[in-house]
Design a protein around this motif. Structure first.
Motif, PDB file in Angstrom:
ATOM      1  N   TRP A 209      -1.933  -3.432  -2.840  1.00  0.00           N
ATOM      2  CA  TRP A 209      -2.287  -2.352  -1.918  1.00  0.00           C
ATOM      3  C   TRP A 209      -1.244  -2.170  -0.813  1.00  0.00           C
ATOM      4  O   TRP A 209      -1.035  -1.050  -0.327  1.00  0.00           O
ATOM      5  CB  TRP A 209      -3.663  -2.606  -1.301  1.00  0.00           C
ATOM      6  CG  TRP A 209      -3.749  -3.808  -0.404  1.00  0.00           C
ATOM      7  CD1 TRP A 209      -4.077  -5.061  -0.764  1.00  0.00           C
ATOM      8  CD2 TRP A 209      -3.483  -3.854   1.010  1.00  0.00           C
ATOM      9  NE1 TRP A 209      -4.046  -5.914   0.315  1.00  0.00           N
ATOM     10  CE2 TRP A 209      -3.693  -5.186   1.432  1.00  0.00           C
ATOM     11  CE3 TRP A 209      -3.099  -2.919   1.957  1.00  0.00           C
ATOM     12  CZ2 TRP A 209      -3.524  -5.583   2.738  1.00  0.00           C
ATOM     13  CZ3 TRP A 209      -2.939  -3.318   3.275  1.00  0.00           C
ATOM     14  CH2 TRP A 209      -3.146  -4.630   3.657  1.00  0.00           C
ATOM     15  N   VAL A 210      -0.560  -3.258  -0.420  1.00  0.00           N
ATOM     16  CA  VAL A 210       0.477  -3.143   0.611  1.00  0.00           C
ATOM     17  C   VAL A 210       1.647  -2.303   0.094  1.00  0.00           C
ATOM     18  O   VAL A 210       2.189  -1.437   0.799  1.00  0.00           O
ATOM     19  CB  VAL A 210       0.948  -4.540   1.045  1.00  0.00           C
ATOM     20  CG1 VAL A 210       2.091  -4.441   2.057  1.00  0.00           C
ATOM     21  CG2 VAL A 210      -0.208  -5.337   1.633  1.00  0.00           C
ATOM     22  N   GLU A 211       2.025  -2.555  -1.151  1.00  0.00           N
ATOM     23  CA  GLU A 211       3.111  -1.776  -1.749  1.00  0.00           C
ATOM     24  C   GLU A 211       2.743  -0.298  -1.847  1.00  0.00           C
ATOM     25  O   GLU A 211       3.570   0.588  -1.579  1.00  0.00           O
ATOM     26  CB  GLU A 211       3.421  -2.344  -3.136  1.00  0.00           C
ATOM     27  CG  GLU A 211       4.597  -1.654  -3.827  1.00  0.00           C
ATOM     28  CD  GLU A 211       4.874  -2.253  -5.193  1.00  0.00           C
ATOM     29  OE1 GLU A 211       5.663  -1.642  -5.938  1.00  0.00           O
ATOM     30  OE2 GLU A 211       4.310  -3.320  -5.514  1.00  0.00           O
ATOM     31  N   LEU A 212       1.500  -0.021  -2.213  1.00  0.00           N
ATOM     32  CA  LEU A 212       1.051   1.372  -2.309  1.00  0.00           C
ATOM     33  C   LEU A 212       1.045   2.042  -0.943  1.00  0.00           C
ATOM     34  O   LEU A 212       1.431   3.204  -0.808  1.00  0.00           O
ATOM     35  CB  LEU A 212      -0.341   1.432  -2.938  1.00  0.00           C
ATOM     36  CG  LEU A 212      -0.436   0.982  -4.408  1.00  0.00           C
ATOM     37  CD1 LEU A 212      -1.873   0.981  -4.877  1.00  0.00           C
ATOM     38  CD2 LEU A 212       0.415   1.903  -5.287  1.00  0.00           C
ATOM     39  N   TRP A 213       0.590   1.330   0.072  1.00  0.00           N
ATOM     40  CA  TRP A 213       0.569   1.905   1.412  1.00  0.00           C
ATOM     41  C   TRP A 213       1.987   2.190   1.911  1.00  0.00           C
ATOM     42  O   TRP A 213       2.234   3.225   2.544  1.00  0.00           O
ATOM     43  CB  TRP A 213      -0.135   0.953   2.376  1.00  0.00           C
ATOM     44  CG  TRP A 213      -1.641   0.989   2.276  1.00  0.00           C
ATOM     45  CD1 TRP A 213      -2.379   1.279   1.167  1.00  0.00           C
ATOM     46  CD2 TRP A 213      -2.571   0.715   3.319  1.00  0.00           C
ATOM     47  NE1 TRP A 213      -3.711   1.193   1.446  1.00  0.00           N
ATOM     48  CE2 TRP A 213      -3.870   0.844   2.767  1.00  0.00           C
ATOM     49  CE3 TRP A 213      -2.456   0.355   4.653  1.00  0.00           C
ATOM     50  CZ2 TRP A 213      -5.020   0.651   3.524  1.00  0.00           C
ATOM     51  CZ3 TRP A 213      -3.602   0.137   5.404  1.00  0.00           C
ATOM     52  CH2 TRP A 213      -4.872   0.292   4.847  1.00  0.00           C
ATOM     53  N   ARG A 222       0.105  -0.179  11.118  1.00  0.00           N
ATOM     54  CA  ARG A 222      -1.195  -0.038  10.469  1.00  0.00           C
ATOM     55  C   ARG A 222      -1.344  -1.018   9.305  1.00  0.00           C
ATOM     56  O   ARG A 222      -2.416  -1.584   9.087  1.00  0.00           O
ATOM     57  CB  ARG A 222      -1.366   1.399   9.970  1.00  0.00           C
ATOM     58  CG  ARG A 222      -2.756   1.690   9.439  1.00  0.00           C
ATOM     59  CD  ARG A 222      -2.906   3.142   9.051  1.00  0.00           C
ATOM     60  NE  ARG A 222      -4.215   3.382   8.460  1.00  0.00           N
ATOM     61  CZ  ARG A 222      -4.600   4.537   7.901  1.00  0.00           C
ATOM     62  NH1 ARG A 222      -3.737   5.562   7.894  1.00  0.00           N
ATOM     63  NH2 ARG A 222      -5.798   4.677   7.386  1.00  0.00           N
ATOM     64  N   ILE A 223      -0.259  -1.240   8.568  1.00  0.00           N
ATOM     65  CA  ILE A 223      -0.305  -2.222   7.478  1.00  0.00           C
ATOM     66  C   ILE A 223      -0.542  -3.619   8.032  1.00  0.00           C
ATOM     67  O   ILE A 223      -1.336  -4.405   7.475  1.00  0.00           O
ATOM     68  CB  ILE A 223       1.003  -2.167   6.664  1.00  0.00           C
ATOM     69  CG1 ILE A 223       1.118  -0.821   5.925  1.00  0.00           C
ATOM     70  CG2 ILE A 223       1.069  -3.325   5.671  1.00  0.00           C
ATOM     71  CD1 ILE A 223       2.426  -0.662   5.177  1.00  0.00           C
ATOM     72  N   SER A 224       0.117  -3.955   9.141  1.00  0.00           N
ATOM     73  CA  SER A 224      -0.063  -5.274   9.745  1.00  0.00           C
ATOM     74  C   SER A 224      -1.498  -5.470  10.209  1.00  0.00           C
ATOM     75  O   SER A 224      -2.094  -6.538  10.014  1.00  0.00           O
ATOM     76  CB  SER A 224       0.894  -5.449  10.929  1.00  0.00           C
ATOM     77  OG  SER A 224       2.249  -5.365  10.503  1.00  0.00           O
ATOM     78  N   ALA A 225      -2.080  -4.413  10.821  1.00  0.00           N
ATOM     79  CA  ALA A 225      -3.465  -4.516  11.266  1.00  0.00           C
ATOM     80  C   ALA A 225      -4.414  -4.706  10.088  1.00  0.00           C
ATOM     81  O   ALA A 225      -5.357  -5.508  10.151  1.00  0.00           O
ATOM     82  CB  ALA A 225      -3.850  -3.268  12.062  1.00  0.00           C
ATOM     83  N   ALA A 226      -4.155  -3.988   8.991  1.00  0.00           N
ATOM     84  CA  ALA A 226      -5.004  -4.126   7.804  1.00  0.00           C
ATOM     85  C   ALA A 226      -4.841  -5.513   7.184  1.00  0.00           C
ATOM     86  O   ALA A 226      -5.819  -6.104   6.697  1.00  0.00           O
ATOM     87  CB  ALA A 226      -4.660  -3.034   6.790  1.00  0.00           C
ATOM     88  N   ALA A 227      -3.617  -6.041   7.179  1.00  0.00           N
ATOM     89  CA  ALA A 227      -3.401  -7.374   6.627  1.00  0.00           C
ATOM     90  C   ALA A 227      -4.113  -8.438   7.456  1.00  0.00           C
ATOM     91  O   ALA A 227      -4.707  -9.373   6.910  1.00  0.00           O
ATOM     92  CB  ALA A 227      -1.902  -7.674   6.564  1.00  0.00           C
ATOM     93  N   LEU A 228      -4.082  -8.296   8.773  1.00  0.00           N
ATOM     94  CA  LEU A 228      -4.801  -9.234   9.625  1.00  0.00           C
ATOM     95  C   LEU A 228      -6.308  -9.151   9.384  1.00  0.00           C
ATOM     96  O   LEU A 228      -7.003 -10.174   9.351  1.00  0.00           O
ATOM     97  CB  LEU A 228      -4.486  -8.960  11.096  1.00  0.00           C
ATOM     98  CG  LEU A 228      -3.110  -9.391  11.589  1.00  0.00           C
ATOM     99  CD1 LEU A 228      -2.890  -8.932  13.020  1.00  0.00           C
ATOM    100  CD2 LEU A 228      -2.966 -10.912  11.503  1.00  0.00           C
ATOM    101  N   LYS A 229      -6.815  -7.924   9.211  1.00  0.00           N
ATOM    102  CA  LYS A 229      -8.235  -7.761   8.933  1.00  0.00           C
ATOM    103  C   LYS A 229      -8.594  -8.371   7.587  1.00  0.00           C
ATOM    104  O   LYS A 229      -9.701  -8.883   7.384  1.00  0.00           O
ATOM    105  CB  LYS A 229      -8.602  -6.280   8.962  1.00  0.00           C
ATOM    106  CG  LYS A 229     -10.104  -6.026   8.885  1.00  0.00           C
ATOM    107  CD  LYS A 229     -10.425  -4.552   9.035  1.00  0.00           C
ATOM    108  CE  LYS A 229     -11.942  -4.330   8.983  1.00  0.00           C
ATOM    109  NZ  LYS A 229     -12.297  -2.900   9.116  1.00  0.00           N
ATOM    110  N   ARG A 230      -7.661  -8.351   6.664  1.00  0.00           N
ATOM    111  CA  ARG A 230      -7.888  -8.958   5.343  1.00  0.00           C
ATOM    112  C   ARG A 230      -7.908 -10.486   5.435  1.00  0.00           C
ATOM    113  O   ARG A 230      -8.655 -11.161   4.723  1.00  0.00           O
ATOM    114  CB  ARG A 230      -6.756  -8.499   4.420  1.00  0.00           C
ATOM    115  CG  ARG A 230      -6.629  -9.254   3.107  1.00  0.00           C
ATOM    116  CD  ARG A 230      -7.627  -8.779   2.089  1.00  0.00           C
ATOM    117  NE  ARG A 230      -7.326  -9.361   0.792  1.00  0.00           N
ATOM    118  CZ  ARG A 230      -7.802 -10.517   0.339  1.00  0.00           C
ATOM    119  NH1 ARG A 230      -8.623 -11.241   1.104  1.00  0.00           N
ATOM    120  NH2 ARG A 230      -7.476 -10.966  -0.866  1.00  0.00           N
ATOM    121  N   VAL A 231      -7.088 -11.047   6.340  1.00  0.00           N
ATOM    122  CA  VAL A 231      -6.934 -12.488   6.451  1.00  0.00           C
ATOM    123  C   VAL A 231      -8.013 -13.130   7.311  1.00  0.00           C
ATOM    124  O   VAL A 231      -8.540 -14.198   6.982  1.00  0.00           O
ATOM    125  CB  VAL A 231      -5.528 -12.818   7.012  1.00  0.00           C
ATOM    126  CG1 VAL A 231      -5.448 -14.256   7.473  1.00  0.00           C
ATOM    127  CG2 VAL A 231      -4.473 -12.555   5.964  1.00  0.00           C
TER     128      VAL A 231
END
Length: 593
Positions: A209-213, A222-231
């Motif tokens: 999903w990171v590659e797609l984003w 925004r990707i960093s925030a989503a990754a933190l929310k995932r972790v």
């Protein structure tokens, strides 16, 4: 299919309640469990000149209700507790509740400042991973996390307070007095939190999903925030355990800096046998740990949201952190040389003419306040420090392997054990049995098994569901054959490696109890006790404190670098008899060391 009737308690819930009741009962029965005579303690506190005659001691026992028996004592204590009455101090004669509340307020302020500092440090360690994808922060964070609070407190007091004179070194009279204690508590906690997030983020950033984003033009922020929310949801329980760790670390830090917090209050009450004050302080610390665990569980549920609240959101396996073999080898060599050199000398010879002598050829690390050779005491202290840790580690491994087959029962007890730092259990054991090496080992053993038991339970569940065990059952293999030839070998080996990696942490926990006077007693050359003895003259002879401090730091660094090297060297195992398969590799790789 297993069905659970709505509203009925689970085995873990029952065990959790029973474990909590057992701890509370042990606290309530402290006056009866204590090997010393409480009546004598109270008599000495009331009048030091009065003779401890049988009539005087009987009068004190009757006044305190100690002659009614353990059950009546526990019942009256619990009844008063429900009405908010914690009793009267045996030493000062004042109500316990105001002292507990006052100490709790100081500790909460200190722990709040330390946790804020820990979050800032964790953010600084994680930022390079989010911005440039670097993993070096994880290794550095692991080194910070391995430094015990009492060791960092001693070094901070020596450098910033004594040598440089930047900040006050004792008391609690303003914001400046909070800086060094918060630093000593917050740096290891920040290193732990930063390490957890930094180790988990790279694998998440490699997900599809990171590659797609990125291809869709989504911003890096925004990707960093989503990754933190995932972790974060899977790491929030670890954050809660780090907050609980602040509770135990605060006892040592408050002692070093003479901060009038609840931890120092509990330690002082244990040493003076002021059992009502000790009961109130330990209950406050236990409640604090349970509240932190509950807040962590609530935060995780909120982060997951209602749709995923009951689902398992597993993180991908973290990449192994590779380190050069020269690093652990160098640390091991330096530590072994110092210990071997010290073993050739006598650690008990007193030479008052050479007390506090600076390092020289005859005394490579100087002498202590009694003129004893520091390197000799350092070398001979390795056995009681590391040897006792090895015995505790082996006992924890045995308990974990047994409880690994009873995950429902072990889970509830593990929650209570995780809410009790080693120092708090050490205070309880010392109050009941007196300070000593055996009591310190028992205290650490009581709470060191949960991570190993969780690891064993995960592996047992996986092995039991594997295809080769199904084939063994189909050909008529007996349960005892399957257990001894397949399940135990598949579980025992990885859990034993896990236990070995926890050995230095257990040694540091034992050293912290020795530092607080709850472990080995003088003249034993135990490393934590050496640090405690050297505090009185740290300004005149800093080498006496630096020697055990550096030894403990080398031990912590050896644990971190050795674990990283072992993880980097781990090779994939193939499925089959005696193996846990590919899923087992992932579970073992995710074990926190």
């Amino acid at each position: 299919m297993r069905l659970r009737v709505q509203g009925l308690p689970t085995a873990a819930g029952v065990t959790r309640v029973l474990s909590l009741l057992a701890v509370v009962a042990a606290v309530g029965l402290l006056p009866w469990l204590s090997g010393r005579d409480p009546a004598l303690t109270v008599l000495r506190a009331r009048s030091a000149e009065q003779e401890p005659t049988k009539e005087a001691l009987d009068a004190v026992r009757s006044d305190l209700g100690l002659d009614a028996g353990p059950l009546d004592l526990l019942g009256s204590w619990a009844a008063d507790l429900l009405h908010g009455d914690l009793g009267t101090s045996w030493v000062s004669g004042t109500d316990v509740l105001p002292s507990v509340v006052s100490g709790l307020q100081v500790s909460l302020a200190l722990m709040g400042a330390a946790f804020a500092l820990a979050l800032l440090l964790a953010a600084a360690l994680v930022a390079p991973v989010l911005v440039r994808g670097r993993r070096s922060a994880g290794a550095f964070a692991a080194m910070l996390a391995a430094v015990p609070e009492f060791l960092l407190a001693t070094v901070a007091l020596l450098v910033c307070g004594v040598w440089l004179g930047w900040l006050p070194t004792s008391g609690w009279q303003g914001p400046a007095y909070m800086v060094l204690p918060a630093l000593a508590l917050g740096v290891p906690a920040g290193g732990l939190l930063g390490r957890l997030v930094a180790d988990a983020l790279p694998a998440v950033l490699d997900e599809r999903w990171v590659e797609l984003w990125r291809g869709a033009g989504v911003s890096r922020a925004r990707i960093s925030a989503a990754a933190l929310k995932r972790v974060l949801p899977q790491l929030v329980p670890q954050f809660g355990m780090a907050a609980v760790g602040l509770t135990g670390g605060a006892v040592a830090v408050e002692t070093v800096f003479a901060v009038p917090g609840i931890g120092r209050t509990a330690l002082g009450a244990a040493k003076s046998q002021d059992l009502p004050l000790l009961q109130g302080a330990v209950l406050a610390l236990l409640l604090l740990g349970l509240v932190m665990g509950a807040v962590a569980a609530f935060t995780r549920r909120r982060l997951l949201g209602p749709a995923l609240r009951d689902a398992s959101l597993a993180l991908p396996a973290a990449r192994p952190v590779r380190t050069h073999p020269a690093i652990p080898l160098t640390l091991l060599t330096v530590l072994a040389v110092a210990i071997g050199w010290g073993l050739l000398r006598d650690p008990y010879t007193v030479n008052t003419a050479a007390r506090l002598a600076a390092p020289s050829f005859s005394h490579p690390l100087g002498t202590d306040g009694l003129g004893r050779d520091v390197i000799a005491r350092l070398g001979h202290g390795a056995a009681p420090t590391v040897g006792t840790a090895a015995a505790v580690c082996a006992l924890s491994l045995l308990v974990a392997l047994i409880l690994g087959f009873l995950p429902g029962v072990a889970a509830g007890a593990a929650d209570i054990a995780n809410a009790l730092p080693p120092v708090i259990v050490g205070i309880l054991v010392a109050a009941a049995a007196g300070p000593g090496t055996g009591g310190a080992a028992l205290a650490v053993a009581l709470i060191s098994w949960p991570p190993l038991a969780a690891h064993a339970a995960a592996l047992v569940q996986e092995v039991r569901a594997s295809a080769f065990l199904t084939a063994q059952r189909a050909i008529g293999a007996s349960p005892s054959w399957i257990l001894t030839r397949h399940v135990l070998p598949s579980v025992a080996a990885p859990v034993a490696r896990h236990a070995l990696l926890r050995l230095p942490g257990i040694a540091l926990a034992l050293a912290s109890l020795g530092f607080l006077g709850l472990g080995a007693q003088p003249p034993a050359p135990e490393w934590g006790l050496l640090l405690d003895e050297s505090r009185a003259y740290v300004e005149r002879a800093p080498w006496a404190a630096l020697a055990p401090a550096v030894a403990l730091a080398l031990l912590a660094g050896l644990a971190v670098s050795g674990a990283a090297y072992a993880q980097g060297r781990r090779v994939p195992r193939t499925g089959g008899a005696g193996s846990t398969g590919s899923t087992g590799k992932k579970k073992e790789a995710l074990v926190e060391v």
